[in-house]
Design an enzyme around this catalytic site. Structure first.
Site, PDB file in Angstrom:
ATOM      1  N   ASP A  86     -13.813 -28.705 -98.093  1.00 23.40           N
ATOM      2  CA  ASP A  86     -11.897 -28.392 -97.311  1.00 23.40           C
ATOM      3  C   ASP A  86     -12.113 -27.075 -98.465  1.00 23.40           C
ATOM      4  OD1 ASP A  86      -9.874 -29.174 -97.084  1.00 23.40           O
ATOM      5  OD2 ASP A  86      -9.061 -29.714 -98.683  1.00 23.40           O
ATOM      6  N   GLU A 107     -15.021 -24.423 -94.871  1.00 25.75           N
ATOM      7  CA  GLU A 107     -13.500 -24.217 -93.776  1.00 25.75           C
ATOM      8  C   GLU A 107     -12.675 -22.992 -94.478  1.00 25.75           C
ATOM      9  OE1 GLU A 107      -8.711 -26.083 -93.480  1.00 25.75           O
ATOM     10  OE2 GLU A 107     -10.413 -26.528 -95.413  1.00 25.75           O
TER      11      GLU A 107
END
Length: 545
Positions: A213, A278
């Site tokens: 993330d 990401e």
């Protein structure tokens, strides 16, 4: 390690991730085994046969760690345990054991940019006060102004408002997201050591990979300089901001040192353990730096998700992604929807038009070389839920900006005539977000075995993708063919067999001929002479041997 752990992957194929189809499970919205209205690990375990039969290779699980759930688990208080609303570590071990037995791999979300404000480190930092070693784990700073009453710089939160919150002793701490998510100081060696240990903890339990993330955000520019423009105005996306130039809190060069330290850890485990970033970057070239034999295995290709419904837009994105893939020596990733973005049925026009286009886009994506990510429910043709009552929305960004991601997070429908459509055990009517009445017809039970349903379209396409020599693995590049205005036509070949994907975005039915027999189509084909008539906003695969 206890006997419950399962370090063995389902096969010894170290390159499985290069052509895998990964199914994103938004844990709280997938399946609820205990009837409390929130999805859990037992629910996932019970539905694993469905995912095996769908034809996917791996599951990516959103965070299930101990958390106050301010941001649906992306505010982690304990990286080595399961939050009670999702189950226990024993439940996790049982789930991954069953997944591996079914030939499915497990990818878990890792949230390294920030912790929860409830994390013991942050609580200790608040108690210790300014200048303490505990505060060095985070980014605390003195304020500006005569009495320090102004934030240390002009950075704004991605969720809206200032990226700084002041504590009672006068200092401010940085949070690029919600105030309940303080950013870590990744220049601190103990922070780096902690996350290397977290990686090993889950790898020892059998995890096959990690989705990182905010992979571009852990390092902030020295001195925390001002951005110099309104950085996070409502509705602006990270990619648009990065187009103005590199931001002092994103995509700093030092972030790559972190991944160069992580890669040997992943490589030390058998079975091809992997990581996907990401990451947002100013240019494709900078994004490509996250991928390679000494860093991460993949980075999400958000340009494909952002492509407009036009042949030119898709062609440009595909060509760029494949060219970059060749440069870095790693397969690209394709994604149409995820838990942060509006479902693509709705993005493509909603209603019948949006669904037709979404079905066609699925065949386009699954015919491309590389790794495809499927967001839960897209195989059912689910649209965005646009009319959720404000009082039920739980996205922390909603209170700060008025924008909400809750509409793509509504629990998926499994069966039955009444909401929540089998989300929980028999007799349970609880669901943390309500499903609309129109979803009765979109449930798994309603579509299973129904010719022409979106679910059966995905099952057929995924089966062919795994079995067809031209699509299997990473063999066979893309050869573009002339199809006329508004047509996307490309082929892939292997073993004297050619598969051609045709997508009709021309605005009128198109006669398709010369590519062989049809294998699967998103809408019904009509035989016409030596070819087939492909409807508007439809796609089909043809085979010639």
């Amino acid at each position: 390690m206890t006997d419950a752990t399962n370090p063995a992957p389902p096969t010894a194929d170290d390159d499985w991730w290069r052509s895998a189809v990964v199914y994103q499970v938004y844990v709280r919205s997938f399946a609820d085994a205990d009837g409390d209205g929130v999805g859990d690990l037992r629910g996932i375990r019970e539905r694993l046969p469905y995912l095996r039969d769908l034809g996917i290779d791996a599951l990516w699980l959103t965070p299930f760690y101990t958390s106050p759930q301010i941001d649906a688990g992306y505010d982690v208080a304990d990286y080595r345990d399961v939050d009670p609303i999702f189950g226990t570590l024993t439940d996790f071990d049982a789930m991954i054991t069953d997944a591996h037995a079914l030939g499915l791999r497990i990818i878990v979300d890792l949230v390294p940019n920030h912790t929860s404000s409830a994390h013991p480190w942050f609580q200790a930092a608040l108690a210790a006060g300014p200048g303490s070693p505990e505060r060095e784990f985070y980014l605390f700073a003195e304020g500006r102004g005569e009495h320090g009453e102004l934030p240390p710089n002009d950075w704004e939160s991605i969720f809206g408002g200032p990226a700084w919150t002041r504590v009672p002793d006068g200092q401010w701490y940085l949070h690029l997201f919600d105030p309940a998510q303080p950013d870590l100081n990744w220049r601190h060696p103990q922070v780096r050591a902690e996350f290397e240990d977290v990686l090993r903890f889950w790898l020892d339990r059998g995890v096959d990979g990690f989705r990182i993330d905010v992979a571009h955000g852990m390092i902030k520019a020295e001195g925390l300089p001002d951005v110099g423009f309104s950085s996070m105005t409502t509705g602006r996306r990270q990619s648009e901001l990065l187009g103005k130039g590199r931001l002092p809190y994103f995509d700093q060069d030092e972030v790559h040192d972190i991944y160069r330290a992580w890669r040997p850890i992943l490589d030390s485990y058998p079975g091809g353990r992997m990581a996907v970033a990401e990451a947002w970057a100013e240019t494709p070239q900078r994004l490509a730096r996250y991928i390679g034999p000494d860093e991460l295995h993949q980075a999400f290709n958000f340009d494909f998700l952002d492509a407009t419904w036009s042949a030119d837009s898709f062609r440009k994105v595909i060509d760029t992604a494949l060219a970059e893939s060749t440069i870095v020596g790693a397969p690209t990733t394709w994604v149409l929807s995820n838990h942060d973005r509006q479902r693509h049925v709705t993005r493509y026009g909603d209603g019948e038009v949006g669904l037709r286009r979404a079905r066609a886009a699925a065949l386009l994506m699954l015919a491309l070389p590389g790794c495809a990510y499927v967001y839960q429910g897209e195989e059912l043709g689910l649209p965005e839920v646009l009319d959720l009552p404000d009082e039920l929305r739980q996205d922390p960004a909603f209170l700060r900006t008025g924008e909400s991601r809750d509409g793509c997070r509504v629990p998926i429908p499994w069966s039955g005539e009444l909401a929540p459509y089998g989300f929980g055990p028999q007799g349970s009517d609880l669901s943390w977000l309500p499903a609309p009445a129109t979803w009765q017809a979109l449930s798994v039970a309603a579509q299973t075995g129904v010719a022409g349903s979106t679910l059966e379209l995905y099952r057929a396409a995924l089966r062919i993708r795994h079995e067809h020599p031209a699509l299997a693995g990473t063999t066979g590049g893309v050869t573009w063919l002339e199809g006329g205005p508004g047509m996307l036509v490309f082929s892939r070949s292997a073993d004297d067999t050619t598969l051609t994907c045709v997508v009709n975005i021309s605005g009128a039915p198109a006669l398709v001929e010369g590519y062989g027999r049809p294998l699967v189509a998103s809408e019904e084909l009509t035989a016409q002479g030596p070819g087939h008539l492909l409807p508007v906003d439809a796609a089909a695969w043809f085979e010639r041997r």
